[in-house]
Design a protein around this motif. Structure first.
Motif, PDB file in Angstrom:
ATOM      1  N   ASP A  28       1.213  -1.520  -0.145  1.00  0.00           N
ATOM      2  CA  ASP A  28       0.459   0.117   0.288  1.00  0.00           C
ATOM      3  C   ASP A  28       0.797   1.299   0.133  1.00  0.00           C
ATOM      4  N   ALA A  29       0.521   2.659  -0.357  1.00  0.00           N
ATOM      5  CA  ALA A  29       1.044   3.562  -0.794  1.00  0.00           C
ATOM      6  C   ALA A  29       1.282   4.509   0.373  1.00  0.00           C
ATOM      7  N   MET A  30       0.874   3.953   1.791  1.00  0.00           N
ATOM      8  CA  MET A  30       1.447   4.139   3.329  1.00  0.00           C
ATOM      9  C   MET A  30       2.530   3.567   3.559  1.00  0.00           C
ATOM     10  N   VAL A  31       2.770   2.091   2.798  1.00  0.00           N
ATOM     11  CA  VAL A  31       4.319   1.583   3.695  1.00  0.00           C
ATOM     12  C   VAL A  31       4.808   2.353   2.638  1.00  0.00           C
ATOM     13  N   PHE A  32       4.970   3.074   1.556  1.00  0.00           N
ATOM     14  CA  PHE A  32       6.038   3.632   0.883  1.00  0.00           C
ATOM     15  C   PHE A  32       6.794   5.552   1.733  1.00  0.00           C
ATOM     16  N   VAL A  33       5.235   5.582   1.509  1.00  0.00           N
ATOM     17  CA  VAL A  33       4.953   7.206   2.070  1.00  0.00           C
ATOM     18  C   VAL A  33       5.962   6.866   3.467  1.00  0.00           C
ATOM     19  N   LEU A  34       6.485   5.862   4.279  1.00  0.00           N
ATOM     20  CA  LEU A  34       7.209   6.032   6.148  1.00  0.00           C
ATOM     21  C   LEU A  34       8.420   5.421   5.214  1.00  0.00           C
ATOM     22  N   ALA A  35       8.242   4.191   4.356  1.00  0.00           N
ATOM     23  CA  ALA A  35      10.158   4.053   3.683  1.00  0.00           C
ATOM     24  C   ALA A  35      10.597   5.455   3.655  1.00  0.00           C
ATOM     25  N   LEU A  36       9.780   6.136   2.970  1.00  0.00           N
ATOM     26  CA  LEU A  36      10.792   7.463   1.459  1.00  0.00           C
ATOM     27  C   LEU A  36      10.828   8.621   2.848  1.00  0.00           C
ATOM     28  N   SER A  37       9.879   8.954   3.794  1.00  0.00           N
ATOM     29  CA  SER A  37       9.668   9.404   4.951  1.00  0.00           C
ATOM     30  C   SER A  37      11.786   9.170   6.150  1.00  0.00           C
ATOM     31  N   VAL A  38      11.887   7.474   6.097  1.00  0.00           N
ATOM     32  CA  VAL A  38      13.250   6.953   6.494  1.00  0.00           C
ATOM     33  C   VAL A  38      14.164   7.766   5.655  1.00  0.00           C
ATOM     34  N   ILE A  39      14.060   7.092   4.044  1.00  0.00           N
ATOM     35  CA  ILE A  39      14.775   7.362   3.378  1.00  0.00           C
ATOM     36  C   ILE A  39      15.850   8.791   3.003  1.00  0.00           C
ATOM     37  N   VAL A  40      14.694   9.729   2.820  1.00  0.00           N
ATOM     38  CA  VAL A  40      14.768  10.969   2.554  1.00  0.00           C
ATOM     39  C   VAL A  40      15.573  11.821   4.012  1.00  0.00           C
ATOM     40  N   TYR A  41      15.405  11.213   5.465  1.00  0.00           N
ATOM     41  CA  TYR A  41      15.651  11.305   6.716  1.00  0.00           C
ATOM     42  C   TYR A  41      17.989  11.112   6.573  1.00  0.00           C
ATOM     43  N   PHE A  42      17.573   9.861   5.819  1.00  0.00           N
ATOM     44  CA  PHE A  42      19.191   9.550   5.831  1.00  0.00           C
ATOM     45  C   PHE A  42      19.899  10.319   4.935  1.00  0.00           C
ATOM     46  N   MET A  43      19.109  10.914   3.882  1.00  0.00           N
ATOM     47  CA  MET A  43      19.736  11.735   2.371  1.00  0.00           C
ATOM     48  C   MET A  43      20.762  12.478   3.205  1.00  0.00           C
ATOM     49  N   ALA A  44      19.386  13.366   4.228  1.00  0.00           N
ATOM     50  CA  ALA A  44      19.489  14.722   4.897  1.00  0.00           C
ATOM     51  C   ALA A  44      20.488  15.191   5.295  1.00  0.00           C
ATOM     52  N   MET A  45      20.863  13.836   7.165  1.00  0.00           N
ATOM     53  CA  MET A  45      21.463  13.797   7.528  1.00  0.00           C
ATOM     54  C   MET A  45      23.350  13.790   6.833  1.00  0.00           C
ATOM     55  N   PHE A  46      23.245  12.685   5.695  1.00  0.00           N
ATOM     56  CA  PHE A  46      24.596  12.173   4.926  1.00  0.00           C
ATOM     57  C   PHE A  46      24.920  13.773   4.236  1.00  0.00           C
ATOM     58  N   LEU A  47      24.349  13.997   3.306  1.00  0.00           N
ATOM     59  CA  LEU A  47      24.206  15.504   2.777  1.00  0.00           C
ATOM     60  C   LEU A  47      24.059  16.998   2.862  1.00  0.00           C
ATOM     61  N   THR A  48      23.695  16.775   4.464  1.00  0.00           N
ATOM     62  CA  THR A  48      23.367  18.577   4.150  1.00  0.00           C
ATOM     63  C   THR A  48      24.453  18.314   6.141  1.00  0.00           C
ATOM     64  N   PRO A  49      24.840  19.795   6.221  1.00  0.00           N
ATOM     65  CA  PRO A  49      24.639  20.263   7.339  1.00  0.00           C
ATOM     66  C   PRO A  49      24.183  19.501   8.834  1.00  0.00           C
ATOM     67  N   HIS A  50      22.655  19.436   8.417  1.00  0.00           N
ATOM     68  CA  HIS A  50      22.283  19.590   9.327  1.00  0.00           C
ATOM     69  C   HIS A  50      21.867  18.119  10.050  1.00  0.00           C
ATOM     70  N   GLY A  51      21.878  18.286  11.471  1.00  0.00           N
ATOM     71  CA  GLY A  51      22.214  16.600  12.475  1.00  0.00           C
ATOM     72  C   GLY A  51      21.264  16.518  12.872  1.00  0.00           C
ATOM     73  N   PRO A  52      20.751  15.015  12.945  1.00  0.00           N
ATOM     74  CA  PRO A  52      19.513  14.443  13.105  1.00  0.00           C
ATOM     75  C   PRO A  52      18.559  14.678  13.653  1.00  0.00           C
ATOM     76  N   ILE A  53      18.225  15.895  14.851  1.00  0.00           N
ATOM     77  CA  ILE A  53      18.114  16.714  16.021  1.00  0.00           C
ATOM     78  C   ILE A  53      16.655  17.773  14.886  1.00  0.00           C
ATOM     79  N   GLN A  54      17.539  18.229  13.927  1.00  0.00           N
ATOM     80  CA  GLN A  54      17.397  19.324  13.009  1.00  0.00           C
ATOM     81  C   GLN A  54      16.505  18.634  11.503  1.00  0.00           C
ATOM     82  N   ILE A  55      16.496  17.937  11.582  1.00  0.00           N
ATOM     83  CA  ILE A  55      16.578  17.014  10.602  1.00  0.00           C
ATOM     84  C   ILE A  55      14.290  16.832  10.496  1.00  0.00           C
ATOM     85  N   ILE A  56      14.790  16.030  12.137  1.00  0.00           N
ATOM     86  CA  ILE A  56      13.037  16.438  12.407  1.00  0.00           C
ATOM     87  C   ILE A  56      12.195  17.188  13.241  1.00  0.00           C
ATOM     88  N   ASP A  57      13.347  18.316  12.824  1.00  0.00           N
ATOM     89  CA  ASP A  57      12.260  19.889  13.738  1.00  0.00           C
ATOM     90  C   ASP A  57      11.746  19.973  11.918  1.00  0.00           C
TER      91      ASP A  57
END
Length: 458
Positions: A28-57
């Protein structure tokens, strides 16, 4: 024999395996939106200056940023359903179904009608293709119509839907949209009604029915609708009557057309004034939704009929209601962390102003396998594909059109939007997939030519 009692011609092993794989492994598409949220989170953490808590913000900051758009998309789907669900539309479709005289005429007639309806409004196109398809197989029974082919034609018409109801084009034409500070307002005259896209859509509307027509079985090999299924379709026309004397005053008001017609006619006056003074090229998401709400009110006739139709429609929009905040959260992580700039620079590095719309077409088609929704996926893609277009000097209108074309293109291989049609006709996805695969190849060639060659020719 299939579960509904009809014999089907065997499909190729590849197509059967592909369909089985898709139905077995694509959740179901709900699974994809959750999975993409996780993927984008780690992409932002490794590719941008923002830290783990900032990305949650960033995620929480974006979570509620698109509530207006979520409601607009919900009403877009509900209002289209209500219009198509009216007794007047159903009667009109029933009359249309009796026009063709042969099975070949019926297939071509059905193909052209549904392609045009998909283009005018994808929600109406989906609902009307189901209703007209059922009426057609009943009215033309005994003339050798291949049932599965009608179902396939009902669905593949979706690739012709790049018209006035597409979310991306309507969104950028609506004041206050989430990318307005970056790209401004882009009216439909520059996107939906661009001459290049209009020619492409005309070619699709003309060639799709012809393509499916050429794939029809030989004389005597067509498998018509199963008699038991045909009987169940016929019984759907039977609606229980209500004795007026048994209604209490409150129920009589609910079934009175007085207030519906007063409000509906007032709204209709405004809609006519809008199109007369501003024209369809100035249509935006709010105006389209208002138009279909008014049409739904007038066609349904009474508050009772209107609300009952809305209740039936809500089963089609639950995904939009709950998933859009999560897509908005993904938007927040991409936009506020600086990830959008990183991805945009990647697209700039592999593109030119000339090739970029075609690259967006292919990329959008690929991403559609995982996020099968034009509106929500645009929320994810827009923050980086549009700035990249600006940096390259590519035509923004062509990029937006290419985005939607890619999104529609791979729908014929993705069962998500086919589910309402498959459920209505009692057919499995693998049975229509052979037609979808051929349409996929043809549309890929035709659309690639449009985005790569049309700009060179005119």
């Amino acid at each position: 024999m299939s579960n509904d009692g009809m014999e089907r011609r065997p499909t190729s092993n590849f197509m059967t395996r592909f369909a089985n794989w898709s139905l077995r492994w694509v959740p179901d598409a709900m699974v994809f939106v959750l999975a993409l949220s996780v993927i984008v989170y780690f992409m932002a953490m490794f590719l941008t200056p923002h830290g783990p808590i900032q990305i949650i913000d960033d995620w929480v900051q974006g979570f509620w940023a698109l509530l207006t758009f979520s409601m607009q998309m919900t009403i877009l789907m509900v209002s289209a359903f209500v219009v198509a669900d009216s007794v007047w539309v159903k009667r009109g479709l029933k009359r249309l179904a009796s026009i063709p005289k042969t099975s070949g005429q019926a297939l071509l007639f059905f193909g052209f009608i549904v392609a045009i309806l998909w283009y005018l409004h994808w929600g109406v196109g989906m609902m009307a293709s189901i209703m007209l398809g059922k009426e057609l197989v009943l009215a033309q029974k005994g003339k050798g119509i291949h049932y599965v082919q009608i179902v396939a034609m009902a669905y593949v018409g979706i690739v012709a839907a790049n018209g006035p109801s597409m979310a991306a084009q309507l969104m950028v034409a609506t004041p206050g949209h989430f990318m307005e500070k970056t790209i401004g307002i882009i009216p439909l005259s520059q996107t939906t009604f661009d001459v290049h896209l209009l020619i492409l859509q005309l070619l699709l509307i003309v060639t799709l029915p012809l393509l499916i027509f050429m794939l029809r079985p030989k004389a005597g090999e067509a498998v018509e609708i199963d008699p038991a299924l045909a009987e169940s379709f016929a019984q759907q026309h039977e609606e229980p009557g209500i004795e007026p004397k048994s209604l209490v005053p409150a129920q009589r008001w609910e079934r009175s057309p007085v207030f519906m017609w007063i409000i509906g006619l007032a709204g209709l006056v405004w809609v006519i004034k809008f199109f007369f003074t501003k024209g369809i090229a100035n249509l935006d998401l709010n105006t389209l939704n208002f138009t279909f709400i008014i049409l739904g009110m007038l066609l349904q006739g009474t508050p009772h009929n209107f609300i009952e139709s809305v209740k039936r429609a809500t089963g089609t929009v639950y995904g939009v209601i709950i998933q859009f905040p999560f897509y908005a959260g993904i938007f927040g992580m991409i936009s506020y962390s600086g990830l959008a700039k990183v991805i945009a620079e990647f697209f700039v590095s592999i593109s030119t102003a000339y090739s970029y719309p075609w690259i967006v077409f292919v990329y959008s088609g690929f991403l559609n396998f995982f996020v099968p929704s034009g509106g929500s996926k645009f929320v994810i893609e827009a923050p980086y594909i549009l700035p990249a277009a600006q940096k390259l000097g590519a035509n923004l209108s062509s990029v937006i059109n290419a985005y939607t074309a890619g999104d529609l293109w791979t729908n014929v291989l993705q069962p998500f939007w086919a589910l309402p049609i498959l459920g209505a006709f009692k057919v499995k996805f693998r049975e229509i997939l052979p037609y979808g695969l051929i349409v996929f190849v043809w549309v890929g060639i035709l659309t690639s030519a449009a985005f790569l060659l049309f700009p060179l020719w005119f």
